[in-house]
Design a protein around this motif. Sequence first.
Motif, PDB file in Angstrom:
ATOM      1  N   PHE A  84       0.866  -1.177  -0.098  1.00  0.00           N
ATOM      2  CA  PHE A  84       0.116  -0.193  -0.008  1.00  0.00           C
ATOM      3  C   PHE A  84       0.741   1.035  -0.144  1.00  0.00           C
ATOM      4  N   SER A  85       2.041   1.310  -0.361  1.00  0.00           N
ATOM      5  CA  SER A  85       3.080   2.179  -0.443  1.00  0.00           C
ATOM      6  C   SER A  85       2.958   3.205   0.893  1.00  0.00           C
ATOM      7  N   LEU A  86       2.985   2.597   2.154  1.00  0.00           N
ATOM      8  CA  LEU A  86       3.081   3.107   3.257  1.00  0.00           C
ATOM      9  C   LEU A  86       4.473   2.863   4.223  1.00  0.00           C
ATOM     10  N   LYS A  87       4.994   3.697   4.571  1.00  0.00           N
ATOM     11  CA  LYS A  87       6.277   3.551   5.299  1.00  0.00           C
ATOM     12  C   LYS A  87       6.082   3.757   6.820  1.00  0.00           C
ATOM     13  N   TYR A  88       6.190   2.869   7.599  1.00  0.00           N
ATOM     14  CA  TYR A  88       6.030   2.935   9.195  1.00  0.00           C
ATOM     15  C   TYR A  88       7.280   2.223   9.880  1.00  0.00           C
ATOM     16  N   ILE A 199      -7.983  14.560  12.818  1.00  0.00           N
ATOM     17  CA  ILE A 199      -7.370  13.233  12.716  1.00  0.00           C
ATOM     18  C   ILE A 199      -8.227  12.340  12.111  1.00  0.00           C
ATOM     19  N   VAL A 200      -7.803  11.568  11.312  1.00  0.00           N
ATOM     20  CA  VAL A 200      -8.571  10.225  10.762  1.00  0.00           C
ATOM     21  C   VAL A 200      -8.142   8.933  11.281  1.00  0.00           C
ATOM     22  N   ILE A 201      -9.360   8.207  11.743  1.00  0.00           N
ATOM     23  CA  ILE A 201      -9.268   6.846  12.315  1.00  0.00           C
ATOM     24  C   ILE A 201      -9.600   5.930  10.926  1.00  0.00           C
ATOM     25  N   SER A 202      -8.721   5.330  10.183  1.00  0.00           N
ATOM     26  CA  SER A 202      -9.139   4.706   9.093  1.00  0.00           C
ATOM     27  C   SER A 202      -8.982   3.272   9.488  1.00  0.00           C
ATOM     28  N   ASP A 203     -10.236   2.669   9.299  1.00  0.00           N
ATOM     29  CA  ASP A 203     -10.336   1.170   9.645  1.00  0.00           C
ATOM     30  C   ASP A 203     -10.206   0.483   8.339  1.00  0.00           C
ATOM     31  N   GLU A 204      -9.024   0.132   8.037  1.00  0.00           N
ATOM     32  CA  GLU A 204      -8.713  -0.673   6.767  1.00  0.00           C
ATOM     33  C   GLU A 204      -8.673  -2.187   6.785  1.00  0.00           C
ATOM     34  N   VAL A 205      -9.328  -2.888   7.566  1.00  0.00           N
ATOM     35  CA  VAL A 205      -9.339  -4.242   7.762  1.00  0.00           C
ATOM     36  C   VAL A 205      -9.524  -5.090   6.630  1.00  0.00           C
ATOM     37  N   TYR A 206     -10.372  -4.341   5.546  1.00  0.00           N
ATOM     38  CA  TYR A 206     -10.830  -5.014   4.395  1.00  0.00           C
ATOM     39  C   TYR A 206      -9.829  -4.621   3.421  1.00  0.00           C
ATOM     40  N   ALA A 207      -8.759  -4.048   3.702  1.00  0.00           N
ATOM     41  CA  ALA A 207      -8.089  -3.515   2.367  1.00  0.00           C
ATOM     42  C   ALA A 207      -7.577  -4.619   1.471  1.00  0.00           C
ATOM     43  N   LEU A 221      -1.800   9.600   1.170  1.00  0.00           N
ATOM     44  CA  LEU A 221      -1.780  11.064   0.304  1.00  0.00           C
ATOM     45  C   LEU A 221      -0.706  12.014   0.848  1.00  0.00           C
ATOM     46  N   PRO A 222      -0.258  12.853   0.190  1.00  0.00           N
ATOM     47  CA  PRO A 222       0.625  13.882   0.712  1.00  0.00           C
ATOM     48  C   PRO A 222      -0.087  14.471   2.091  1.00  0.00           C
ATOM     49  N   GLY A 223       0.750  14.567   2.982  1.00  0.00           N
ATOM     50  CA  GLY A 223       0.257  15.486   4.357  1.00  0.00           C
ATOM     51  C   GLY A 223      -0.459  14.660   5.217  1.00  0.00           C
ATOM     52  N   MET A 224      -0.955  13.485   4.743  1.00  0.00           N
ATOM     53  CA  MET A 224      -1.782  12.681   5.631  1.00  0.00           C
ATOM     54  C   MET A 224      -1.457  11.515   6.473  1.00  0.00           C
ATOM     55  N   LYS A 225      -0.356  11.204   6.129  1.00  0.00           N
ATOM     56  CA  LYS A 225       0.326  10.234   7.254  1.00  0.00           C
ATOM     57  C   LYS A 225       0.211  10.422   8.632  1.00  0.00           C
ATOM     58  N   ASP A 226       0.690  11.626   9.090  1.00  0.00           N
ATOM     59  CA  ASP A 226       0.874  12.041  10.488  1.00  0.00           C
ATOM     60  C   ASP A 226      -0.708  12.220  11.165  1.00  0.00           C
ATOM     61  N   ARG A 227      -1.592  12.532  10.345  1.00  0.00           N
ATOM     62  CA  ARG A 227      -3.002  12.827  10.870  1.00  0.00           C
ATOM     63  C   ARG A 227      -3.837  11.539  10.748  1.00  0.00           C
ATOM     64  N   THR A 228      -3.154  10.480  10.347  1.00  0.00           N
ATOM     65  CA  THR A 228      -4.057   9.170  10.040  1.00  0.00           C
ATOM     66  C   THR A 228      -3.748   8.210  10.977  1.00  0.00           C
ATOM     67  N   ALA A 249      -1.139   1.523  12.795  1.00  0.00           N
ATOM     68  CA  ALA A 249       0.066   2.338  12.224  1.00  0.00           C
ATOM     69  C   ALA A 249      -0.178   3.670  12.397  1.00  0.00           C
ATOM     70  N   ALA A 250       0.494   4.654  13.092  1.00  0.00           N
ATOM     71  CA  ALA A 250       0.401   5.805  13.301  1.00  0.00           C
ATOM     72  C   ALA A 250       1.688   6.864  13.712  1.00  0.00           C
ATOM     73  N   HIS A 251       1.521   8.005  13.785  1.00  0.00           N
ATOM     74  CA  HIS A 251       2.559   8.964  14.455  1.00  0.00           C
ATOM     75  C   HIS A 251       3.199   8.286  15.571  1.00  0.00           C
ATOM     76  N   PRO A 252       4.308   8.260  16.113  1.00  0.00           N
ATOM     77  CA  PRO A 252       4.917   7.916  17.113  1.00  0.00           C
ATOM     78  C   PRO A 252       4.312   8.447  18.531  1.00  0.00           C
ATOM     79  N   GLU A 253       3.924   9.726  18.547  1.00  0.00           N
ATOM     80  CA  GLU A 253       3.156  10.205  19.743  1.00  0.00           C
ATOM     81  C   GLU A 253       1.989   9.853  19.972  1.00  0.00           C
ATOM     82  N   ILE A 254       1.134   9.375  18.762  1.00  0.00           N
ATOM     83  CA  ILE A 254      -0.151   8.597  19.008  1.00  0.00           C
ATOM     84  C   ILE A 254      -0.169   7.255  19.465  1.00  0.00           C
TER      85      ILE A 254
END
Length: 396
Positions: A84-88, A199-207, A221-228, A249-254
């Motif tokens: 999914f092109s997501l880096k965590y 903040i977005v809580i994105s339930d992607e259990v069916y991804a 999407l640009p700028g959305m990783k830290d707020r998702t 998967a989320a920002h370290p503080e979250i």
Amino acid sequence: MNIQDKLSPTAKEIPPSGIRKFFDLVVATEGVISLGVGEPDFITPWHIRESSIHSLEKGITSYTSNAGLLELREEISKYLETGFSLKYSPQNELMVTVGASEAIDIALRALVSSGDEVLVVEPAYVSYSPCVILAGGTPVSVPTFQKDDFKLMPDALESKITAKTKAIIMCFPNNPTGAIMEKEDLEKIAKIIDKHDLIVISDEVYAELTYGKRHVSIASLPGMKDRTINIGGLSKSFAMTGWRIGYVAAHPEIIGAMLKIHQYTILCAPIMGQVAALEAMKNGHNEMKKMIEQYDQRRRLIVKGFQEMGLSCHTPKGAFYAFPSIQATGYDDHVFAEELLKETKVAVVPGSVFGEGGKGFIRCSYATSYSKISEALERIEKFVTPRLNGTCDKVI
């Protein structure tokens, strides 16, 4: 002593799950074909089960790190990046939870304070609004509609945002509608979310369960990783519902805030399940693809069946649910589901348990065998036809 006086008003006021109500009816009725509960009919593949059995034989029964086995977090990190092109970072941006359900609960508790509003994109999984309430917040429904293929529309979102809005919780691919959001759809939504600093809580259990379109996470999407807050799990994609392994998967503080709640309430996900999840992530993708191919065949069957019997049904592009409208029958969706079960022994879930936007619909899971779906459609058609033709008394 009056026990009711001792109970929390919040706990007393939250209704029980509408899904579970029908699940209990199914259990109590012999010979039922269930299109109700969203659970794969496949058994967890043997090599995944065997890995857990082998770990037990070796005596691997201890606690893990609160965040979960590092090796599993590393594998999840690779999986999200490849798929999914997501880096965590597995060290501080990922944690393993007891199913996606725990992740949703502790995400809300980590964010929400008294007076905060959380937007809930509906129709929605039944736990979202109760979890918002349990966290001390106020759920606010954002409706989606069949005419839009149940996609979240920018105007509908914008109209529900107030000064009290802190977050939005959404699920795509969607339970119960099977709707997906493509990249261009998400880009419009992301602009609004960024504008209002949500903040977005994105339930992607069916991804993984998409048909013809690859899933796009709003976090990519640009700028959305830290707020998702990106929530996933293995229940649906790898047929591992009972193992209860999810991840966030989320920002370290979250993650840090969620981890504190997780430490005090759960400690860690069961190690046996984590070992199985690791094997699934490493070597379970071929079986997953085969299951998805089966779901796709069943999806085509059930949608065609509803449309041919005269019920409007949009084509789901994700998850494993069809969401036909039963408005043409003149029945309330609860009454329809109850009468259908009573007369034909087919179990479905009333759409209104998923929020106001689900009124007049029923949720039908096609995570059951092709033959059972065929039989269920025959029974439903016999039930529906006289009601559509006006030759049966309608119960409103």
